[in-house]
Design a protein around this motif. Structure first.
Motif: not given
Length: 344
Positions: A133-154
């Motif tokens: 959630n904190r990663l998504l919040e940082a992206a939101q503060r950056a003005g980015m559109p809604t992001c989908e999260l992807v696990p790094e191994p995937v």
């Protein structure tokens, strides 16, 4: 640059040491976007005396002259709720990470000529929901559109499957030794896509930053006692800058040792300059015990997943620290019957 209006997906791999942006267009292979002329952007943030925030390569280049205002490996601090103090002033880590993401996103859009239709952010598989959630919040503060999260191994397994191929029902192990942490997971390919099997594992204290520190300490030990003391704990500005410059030299030396059997490190001290040569064998001797710890975690992860080690399609090495030949050698020794691959 591509024409405006092209449908494309932006993937941002926010790494501990470097951040990478990738564009995927229909019918075309994924392509790393050059940000500021580079395929990977240093995950470095620097705050100027006037409050201006610099990120990426320019921040990394100025870090030795402004060590007190520089934050390296911001990803490792993303879970902190306390302020980051730079040059005596507090800063919210979410705002600093947002500054980095904003810069990468803006450069990617500028390069492609249009806004992406989707944005995806990779993350360690071991992160919990509050961390995500904190990663998504940082992206939101950056003005980015809604992001989908992807696990790094995937994400890594998808890259391997795209480049090499991965049959339905196959298993691949991702060994991710990055700048700040080690993560590993077994990923299965099936008709529904790619999914982590069992429980991801890792060690949040082992990575390239640790190897830098170990090599830094080794070089400092070779200095005259008074210089070593001043580099280690000196508070005078000239010694603080000397220590910062040496850390940068050590980091470059570590990377050089991935392709060279030796490297000469320049040590700029207030009273003059020195040089010290380090061989790859010496460096590998310094880090071997830590690489061995990652191998133990890797073996345990595969065992606990219930997947037959002899039936693995591959072990895929990702992360900058896997460039050290020692890593591939030790992984292969632990799984002699399995293909070990590292593809950039």
């Amino acid at each position: 640059m591509y024409s405006t209006g092209v449908s494309w997906i932006l993937v941002i791999d926010f790494g501990t040491s470097f951040t990478v942006a990738v564009a995927k267009q229909p019918g075309r292979a994924a392509e790393v976007i050059e940000i500021g002329g580079e395929r990977r952007v240093p995950s470095v943030i620097l705050v100027e005396p006037d409050g201006q925030v610099l990120v990426g390569r320019v921040a990394d280049d100025l870090a030795s002259s402004r060590p007190g205002g520089t934050l390296r490996a911001p990803k490792a601090r993303l879970g902190d709720h306390t302020a980051v103090v730079l040059d005596g002033r507090p800063h919210q880590i979410l705002d600093l990470v947002a500054d980095l993401l904003r810069s990468v996103y803006a450069d990617a859009v500028r390069h492609m000529g249009s806004e992406p239709t989707q944005v995806r952010l990779t993350h360690p598989a071991m992160w919990n929901r509050p961390h995500l959630n904190r990663l998504l919040e940082a992206a939101q503060r950056a003005g980015m559109p809604t992001c989908e999260l992807v696990p790094e191994p995937v994400g890594a397994a998808l890259s391997y499957a795209t480049e090499v191929g991965l049959a339905n029902g196959a298993y691949i192990v991702v060994y991710d030794l990055g700048g700040g942490t080690f993560d590993t997971a077994v990923v299965a390919a099936n008709t529904g896509g790619l999914a982590v099997v069992g429980r991801p594992s890792g060690d949040q204290s082992i990575g390239g930053e640790l190897f830098d520190e170990i090599l830094f300490d080794h070089v400092v030990e070779q200095l005259p006692a008074d210089a070593a003391q001043s580099i280690a704990v000196g508070s005078d500005e000239s010694w603080v800058r000397a220590a910062s410059a040496l850390r940068s030299e050590v980091r470059r030396a570590k990377e050089t040792l991935s392709s060279s059997t030796y490297v000469t490190i320049s040590i700029a001290l207030p009273a003059g300059s020195l040089q010290h040569t380090v061989t790859r064998a010496q460096f590998e001797g310094l880090i071997r015990q830590y690489v061995d710890e990652t191998i133990s975690v890797l073996v345990r992860c595969v065992t606990e997943s219930g997947v037959d080690p002899n039936g693995l399609a591959a072990i895929y090495l990702v992360g900058g620290a896997t460039r050290s030949p020692l890593v591939e050698q030790m992984v292969q020794a632990a799984f002699p019957a399995t293909t070990v691959s590292r593809r950039g």
